[in-house]
Design a protein around this motif. Structure first.
Motif, PDB file in Angstrom:
ATOM      1  N   GLN A 160      -8.502   7.631 -42.478  1.00  0.00           N
ATOM      2  CA  GLN A 160      -8.342   8.856 -43.239  1.00  0.00           C
ATOM      3  C   GLN A 160      -7.662   9.949 -42.418  1.00  0.00           C
ATOM      4  O   GLN A 160      -7.944  11.129 -42.572  1.00  0.00           O
ATOM      5  CB  GLN A 160      -9.690   9.327 -43.778  1.00  0.00           C
ATOM      6  CG  GLN A 160     -10.197   8.519 -44.967  1.00  0.00           C
ATOM      7  CD  GLN A 160      -9.289   8.599 -46.173  1.00  0.00           C
ATOM      8  OE1 GLN A 160      -8.789   9.666 -46.520  1.00  0.00           O
ATOM      9  NE2 GLN A 160      -9.044   7.461 -46.802  1.00  0.00           N
ATOM     10  N   SER A 161      -6.782   9.546 -41.517  1.00  0.00           N
ATOM     11  CA  SER A 161      -5.907  10.493 -40.827  1.00  0.00           C
ATOM     12  C   SER A 161      -4.632   9.749 -40.461  1.00  0.00           C
ATOM     13  O   SER A 161      -4.637   8.534 -40.254  1.00  0.00           O
ATOM     14  CB  SER A 161      -6.574  11.070 -39.570  1.00  0.00           C
ATOM     15  OG  SER A 161      -6.781  10.071 -38.607  1.00  0.00           O
ATOM     16  N   GLU A 162      -3.524  10.481 -40.399  1.00  0.00           N
ATOM     17  CA  GLU A 162      -2.229   9.847 -40.160  1.00  0.00           C
ATOM     18  C   GLU A 162      -2.194   9.073 -38.855  1.00  0.00           C
ATOM     19  O   GLU A 162      -1.617   7.992 -38.756  1.00  0.00           O
ATOM     20  CB  GLU A 162      -1.124  10.910 -40.164  1.00  0.00           C
ATOM     21  CG  GLU A 162      -0.844  11.500 -41.530  1.00  0.00           C
ATOM     22  CD  GLU A 162       0.311  12.484 -41.497  1.00  0.00           C
ATOM     23  OE1 GLU A 162       0.966  12.597 -40.434  1.00  0.00           O
ATOM     24  OE2 GLU A 162       0.575  13.135 -42.522  1.00  0.00           O
ATOM     25  N   ARG A 163      -2.850   9.602 -37.843  1.00  0.00           N
ATOM     26  CA  ARG A 163      -2.738   8.972 -36.532  1.00  0.00           C
ATOM     27  C   ARG A 163      -3.514   7.673 -36.432  1.00  0.00           C
ATOM     28  O   ARG A 163      -3.364   6.946 -35.447  1.00  0.00           O
ATOM     29  CB  ARG A 163      -3.194   9.943 -35.437  1.00  0.00           C
ATOM     30  CG  ARG A 163      -4.646  10.327 -35.488  1.00  0.00           C
ATOM     31  CD  ARG A 163      -4.924  11.432 -34.472  1.00  0.00           C
ATOM     32  NE  ARG A 163      -6.324  11.750 -34.376  1.00  0.00           N
ATOM     33  CZ  ARG A 163      -7.185  11.056 -33.644  1.00  0.00           C
ATOM     34  NH1 ARG A 163      -6.770  10.014 -32.963  1.00  0.00           N
ATOM     35  NH2 ARG A 163      -8.445  11.404 -33.584  1.00  0.00           N
ATOM     36  N   GLU A 164      -4.330   7.369 -37.449  1.00  0.00           N
ATOM     37  CA  GLU A 164      -5.039   6.098 -37.439  1.00  0.00           C
ATOM     38  C   GLU A 164      -4.128   4.940 -37.831  1.00  0.00           C
ATOM     39  O   GLU A 164      -4.455   3.782 -37.600  1.00  0.00           O
ATOM     40  CB  GLU A 164      -6.243   6.153 -38.385  1.00  0.00           C
ATOM     41  CG  GLU A 164      -7.357   7.053 -37.914  1.00  0.00           C
ATOM     42  CD  GLU A 164      -7.895   6.611 -36.581  1.00  0.00           C
ATOM     43  OE1 GLU A 164      -8.107   5.405 -36.397  1.00  0.00           O
ATOM     44  OE2 GLU A 164      -8.083   7.468 -35.711  1.00  0.00           O
ATOM     45  N   PHE A 165      -2.997   5.265 -38.460  1.00  0.00           N
ATOM     46  CA  PHE A 165      -2.038   4.230 -38.819  1.00  0.00           C
ATOM     47  C   PHE A 165      -1.071   3.992 -37.657  1.00  0.00           C
ATOM     48  O   PHE A 165      -0.904   4.847 -36.790  1.00  0.00           O
ATOM     49  CB  PHE A 165      -1.262   4.637 -40.076  1.00  0.00           C
ATOM     50  CG  PHE A 165      -2.108   4.695 -41.318  1.00  0.00           C
ATOM     51  CD1 PHE A 165      -2.247   3.591 -42.129  1.00  0.00           C
ATOM     52  CD2 PHE A 165      -2.780   5.864 -41.661  1.00  0.00           C
ATOM     53  CE1 PHE A 165      -3.033   3.641 -43.277  1.00  0.00           C
ATOM     54  CE2 PHE A 165      -3.565   5.927 -42.800  1.00  0.00           C
ATOM     55  CZ  PHE A 165      -3.688   4.813 -43.604  1.00  0.00           C
ATOM     56  N   ARG A 166      -0.449   2.834 -37.662  1.00  0.00           N
ATOM     57  CA  ARG A 166       0.447   2.480 -36.551  1.00  0.00           C
ATOM     58  C   ARG A 166       1.881   2.937 -36.791  1.00  0.00           C
ATOM     59  O   ARG A 166       2.760   2.670 -35.977  1.00  0.00           O
ATOM     60  CB  ARG A 166       0.412   0.969 -36.324  1.00  0.00           C
ATOM     61  CG  ARG A 166      -0.979   0.443 -35.973  1.00  0.00           C
ATOM     62  CD  ARG A 166      -0.987  -1.037 -35.707  1.00  0.00           C
ATOM     63  NE  ARG A 166      -0.298  -1.364 -34.473  1.00  0.00           N
ATOM     64  CZ  ARG A 166      -0.102  -2.618 -34.038  1.00  0.00           C
ATOM     65  NH1 ARG A 166      -0.536  -3.633 -34.753  1.00  0.00           N
ATOM     66  NH2 ARG A 166       0.534  -2.846 -32.907  1.00  0.00           N
ATOM     67  N   GLY A 167       2.107   3.598 -37.897  1.00  0.00           N
ATOM     68  CA  GLY A 167       3.429   4.106 -38.189  1.00  0.00           C
ATOM     69  C   GLY A 167       3.416   4.832 -39.521  1.00  0.00           C
ATOM     70  O   GLY A 167       2.454   4.752 -40.279  1.00  0.00           O
ATOM     71  N   GLN A 168       4.498   5.548 -39.827  1.00  0.00           N
ATOM     72  CA  GLN A 168       4.610   6.272 -41.085  1.00  0.00           C
ATOM     73  C   GLN A 168       6.024   6.094 -41.608  1.00  0.00           C
ATOM     74  O   GLN A 168       7.002   6.346 -40.893  1.00  0.00           O
ATOM     75  CB  GLN A 168       4.279   7.745 -40.885  1.00  0.00           C
ATOM     76  CG  GLN A 168       4.155   8.519 -42.192  1.00  0.00           C
ATOM     77  CD  GLN A 168       3.630   9.923 -41.986  1.00  0.00           C
ATOM     78  OE1 GLN A 168       3.181  10.254 -40.893  1.00  0.00           O
ATOM     79  NE2 GLN A 168       3.691  10.748 -43.008  1.00  0.00           N
ATOM     80  N   LEU A 169       6.153   5.629 -42.852  1.00  0.00           N
ATOM     81  CA  LEU A 169       7.446   5.315 -43.440  1.00  0.00           C
ATOM     82  C   LEU A 169       7.549   5.908 -44.838  1.00  0.00           C
ATOM     83  O   LEU A 169       6.541   6.251 -45.463  1.00  0.00           O
ATOM     84  CB  LEU A 169       7.651   3.794 -43.534  1.00  0.00           C
ATOM     85  CG  LEU A 169       7.624   2.994 -42.235  1.00  0.00           C
ATOM     86  CD1 LEU A 169       7.643   1.502 -42.548  1.00  0.00           C
ATOM     87  CD2 LEU A 169       8.803   3.365 -41.350  1.00  0.00           C
ATOM     88  N   LEU A 170       8.770   6.004 -45.326  1.00  0.00           N
ATOM     89  CA  LEU A 170       9.012   6.341 -46.715  1.00  0.00           C
ATOM     90  C   LEU A 170       9.077   5.056 -47.525  1.00  0.00           C
ATOM     91  O   LEU A 170       9.637   4.055 -47.079  1.00  0.00           O
ATOM     92  CB  LEU A 170      10.330   7.099 -46.870  1.00  0.00           C
ATOM     93  CG  LEU A 170      10.403   8.531 -46.326  1.00  0.00           C
ATOM     94  CD1 LEU A 170      11.802   9.079 -46.563  1.00  0.00           C
ATOM     95  CD2 LEU A 170       9.371   9.422 -46.983  1.00  0.00           C
ATOM     96  N   ASP A 171       8.498   5.074 -48.722  1.00  0.00           N
ATOM     97  CA  ASP A 171       8.670   3.986 -49.680  1.00  0.00           C
ATOM     98  C   ASP A 171       9.676   4.479 -50.707  1.00  0.00           C
ATOM     99  O   ASP A 171       9.339   5.156 -51.665  1.00  0.00           O
ATOM    100  CB  ASP A 171       7.332   3.636 -50.339  1.00  0.00           C
ATOM    101  CG  ASP A 171       7.443   2.417 -51.238  1.00  0.00           C
ATOM    102  OD1 ASP A 171       8.572   1.919 -51.416  1.00  0.00           O
ATOM    103  OD2 ASP A 171       6.404   1.965 -51.756  1.00  0.00           O
ATOM    104  N   ASP A 172      10.957   4.147 -50.456  1.00  0.00           N
ATOM    105  CA  ASP A 172      12.058   4.608 -51.288  1.00  0.00           C
ATOM    106  C   ASP A 172      12.472   3.476 -52.221  1.00  0.00           C
ATOM    107  O   ASP A 172      12.864   2.409 -51.751  1.00  0.00           O
ATOM    108  CB  ASP A 172      13.235   5.039 -50.407  1.00  0.00           C
ATOM    109  CG  ASP A 172      14.332   5.721 -51.194  1.00  0.00           C
ATOM    110  OD1 ASP A 172      14.829   5.103 -52.152  1.00  0.00           O
ATOM    111  OD2 ASP A 172      14.699   6.848 -50.850  1.00  0.00           O
ATOM    112  N   PRO A 173      12.399   3.673 -53.546  1.00  0.00           N
ATOM    113  CA  PRO A 173      12.734   2.582 -54.464  1.00  0.00           C
ATOM    114  C   PRO A 173      14.131   2.023 -54.275  1.00  0.00           C
ATOM    115  O   PRO A 173      14.374   0.845 -54.566  1.00  0.00           O
ATOM    116  CB  PRO A 173      12.591   3.249 -55.842  1.00  0.00           C
ATOM    117  CG  PRO A 173      11.635   4.373 -55.627  1.00  0.00           C
ATOM    118  CD  PRO A 173      11.925   4.875 -54.247  1.00  0.00           C
TER     119      PRO A 173
END
Length: 694
Positions: free
Chosen positions: A106-119
């Motif tokens: 429940q925080s961004e830093r807990e994920f291993r990355g951050q991406l856009l899901d662009d159709p």
């Protein structure tokens, strides 16, 4: 074709298929059908209903997080409308409805990355999207710039000489300022501090020394989790978006780290300025300091037992050893997994340990949701830690090690794990060197005890444990793991007994406000919920039942349902009981295949326990000894107050009916499996064997 930001393998976009669930996506589409099931998305709370939470994914799509998907009760969820949350898309239905699942992160830093899901473009780095926007803005202003450049040409010629002169002076000043800054930085002294004191150093430059207990790559910085002799903290190191900083540093290395302490989303983090992998004497110094602190802090003080009980006194040293192992696992950032049988007794023992460990986890880790990452409690449906249970655990732990660089967990097997039925499961953990503790009041197979690092079982200490429950051992262990919860768990031993609880435990419960009638209600309520939670536990409900949190009437309400359901089943079974006697032994036999409601509450074991207790109290029961047998299609269950060893009986019965495929499960008051075609002959042989032995 791109490459995965986590593992670097070729991928159709910025993430490979095997790591899609490790990154957080921001959705830029406008239709539910453009979402990808299985991915985790950033969203905002749109509203609440009795059945769940509505969450906006992007600006035009809303999904439902049903209350059954939550890891806690809906009314205890502390989300507000408009709050940013993280959810998993589990399904997009044909009508456009979006089903959401809970995300433990429940925080961004807990994920291993951050991406856009662009159709249109698929999974892309946020930085790439920003670059495209910047490029478009540059194109839009290029014509204006060209016109201005033409207009300014004459003015440029007039001022060029002066600009050159001024520029030379400015350049020299800039070089002098840079050299001065570099010299100042090189002489900056970083003071080494302990991690537990970082709250007092927010905004300061500090030095920490310790072990890297975790490392994960995000689409931005690399996050190193560093543990010293006092606590653990996340340290962010950045070289380039999505690029691994300090690739030479891995989990298990000892490091010296300089950086600035920051508070992000109310959680401490160190922004790394320099990270050095320690070798030789420098490593030995830090490693020795951590080991000394661990050894000193992990070993619990000489805590008194909850009550004077000879069988528990016999294993007091083993309880301290088990407590030390659990405390050390928490300090080493090693997850603790408690596996207990799905009975009221097993839940009382497992919940006591949970009550003790969770505060230690919260104290050790700066992350607000650490207790969900570093502790789990899972019930065992059959009361054994068999190959199926171990396979699930090993698969999960290896996946966590591969994906999150997580240490192998400590497994604490409670009210199970002492008989050969658990041998294969414990051996599988042993192959992977996963640490193991077994806490059990059941009669053991001694060779299985060797498969655990620590075993707490009074029978192995030559103490009679027939009047002892797993709840007694679990509560005493909890009091040694964390003395602050001693009063919280003092009533649990009384809860774990169905009848004839020792006076020392009923008195102990009464002292902390739990009279006998209420401990009965707690036991019954937990037994009912244990049946419905036999596959996966939701810790909040059991916590509310056993520790109440101002909900004292909750247990009374659920226990009422327990009594109603149990009494209905007993009334159905009683007219169908058969009584037989042999050698002054009275046998009550219930055909559970024919005269019980299969797959409904109560389970066969609980029903037989109830019938056996009632038959013992019946004046008409002939003989000096009473045994109850539950007869299924191809197995039978024995109840005799611990006086009958199923293995001995099975061996005798096999001599009588050699072709029936007889095999025992468990030891005292265990069960016996057989071929259904020899059912009648097996029952006769078992009755004869028990009569001869009693």
């Amino acid at each position: 074709m791109g490459s995965c930001i986590i593992c670097g393998t070729p991928a159709d976009g910025a993430i490979c298929a095997s790591h899609e669930q490790d990154v957080l996506f921001e959705f830029t589409g406008n239709s539910p059908q453009q979402l990808t099931s299985g991915r985790y998305y950033k969203g905002t709370v749109d509203g609440f209903a009795e059945f769940g939470v509505f969450v906006n994914i992007g600006s035009r799509v809303t999904g439902l997080l049903h209350r059954s998907e939550l890891d806690q009760r809906l009314d205890s969820l502390d989300w507000d409308e408009g709050q940013e949350v993280y959810v998993q898309v589990t399904d997009v239905r044909d009508n456009g409805n979006v089903d959401l699942g809970w995300s433990i992160r429940q925080s961004e830093r807990e994920f291993r990355g951050q991406l856009l899901d662009d159709p249109e473009r698929g999974a892309v780095l946020i930085e790439d999207d920003e670059d495209e926007e910047s490029e478009a803005e540059n194109d839009a202003t290029s014509d204006t710039s060209a016109t201005e450049e033409s207009t300014d040409d004459s003015d440029s010629e007039n001022t060029e000489q002066q600009a050159t002169t001024d520029g030379a002076g400015a350049g020299a000043a800039a070089r002098q300022e840079t050299e001065s800054t570099q010299q100042s930085e090189s002489t900056t002294e970083f003071e080494r501090v302990e991690i537990e004191t970082l709250n007092d150093h927010v905004g300061d430059d500090v030095r920490i020394e310790g072990e890297v207990v975790g490392a994960r790559q995000t689409s931005g910085p690399t996050i190193f989790e560093v543990r010293d002799e006092s606590a653990t903290v996340d340290c962010a190191a950045f070289v380039e978006a999505g690029v691994r900083a300090y690739p030479e540093v891995e989990t298990g290395d000892f490091v010296q780290l300089d950086g600035e302490v920051e508070l992000r989303h109310n959680e401490l983090q160190v922004e790394t300025e320099d990270l050095t992998k320690l070798e030789g004497e420098d490593r030995a110094t830090v490693e020795g300091r951590l080991e000394a602190a661990l050894a000193s802090e992990a070993r619990p003080d000489d805590v008194d037992l909850l009550a004077d009980h000879d069988a528990v006194t016999a294993v007091h040293t083993e309880i301290r050893d088990a407590a030390e192992t659990i405390r050390r696992a928490v300090m080493e950032s090693r997850p603790v997994i408690v596996r207990h049988d799905a009975t009221a007794d097993g839940y009382a023992a497992g919940a006591a340990i949970e009550r003790a460990v969770l505060p230690l986890v919260r104290d050790e880790h700066a992350k607000s949701d650490a207790e969900y990452h570093f502790f789990d409690r899972r019930p065992l449906e059959d009361g054994h830690y068999d190959m199926g249970d171990a396979t699930k655990d090993v698969t999960t732990m290896l996946d966590n090690r591969e994906r999150h660089d997580e240490k192998l967990p400590l497994f604490v097997v409670v009210n199970a794990g002492s008989t050969v039925e658990s041998k294969d499961g414990l051996e599988l953990l042993d192959i992977y060197d996963a640490p193991r503790v077994v806490v059990d009041a059941q009669y053991p197979d001694e060779e299985v005890a060797e498969l655990a690092d620590v075993t707490v079982n009074p029978y192995l200490a030559d103490a009679e444990g027939s009047e002892l429950t797993g709840g007694v051992l679990g509560a005493n262990l909890a009091a040694h793991v964390n003395t602050d919860v001693r009063e919280d768990v003092s009533h649990l031993p009384a809860v774990s007994y169905w009848e004839d609880a020792p006076t020392v435990y009923t008195d102990l419960a009464d002292e902390v406000g739990y009279e006998a009638e209420h401990t009965d209600a707690l036991r019954e309520a937990v037994a009912l919920e244990a049946f419905y939670q036999s596959y996966e536990d939701k810790r909040e409900l059991i916590t509310d039942l056993l520790f109440e949190h101002g909900k004292r009437d909750l247990a009374e309400h659920v226990s009422g349902q327990f009594r109603e359901k149990l009494e209905t089943e007993v009334e159905t079974a009683e007219p169908n009981l058969s009584i037989r006697g042999s050698n002054d032994v009275s046998f009550t036999v219930l055909d559970t295949e024919a005269f019980t409601h299969r797959f409904d509450f109560p389970p066969v074991g609980l029903l037989l326990d109830t019938i056996h207790r009632r038959e013992l109290g019946a004046e008409a029961a002939p003989g000096d000894t009473h045994v109850t047998i539950g007869l299924g299609e191809d197995e039978l269950h024995i109840r005799s107050d611990g006086r009958v060893d199923a293995r001995d009986v099975a061996a005798d019965a096999k001599d009588e009916v050699s072709d029936a495929g007889i095999n025992a499960t468990g030891t005292r008051d265990g069960s016996i499996e057989f071929l259904s075609g020899e059912r009648d002959a097996v029952v006769d042989a078992v009755v004869s064997a028990i009569s001869d032995r009693l």
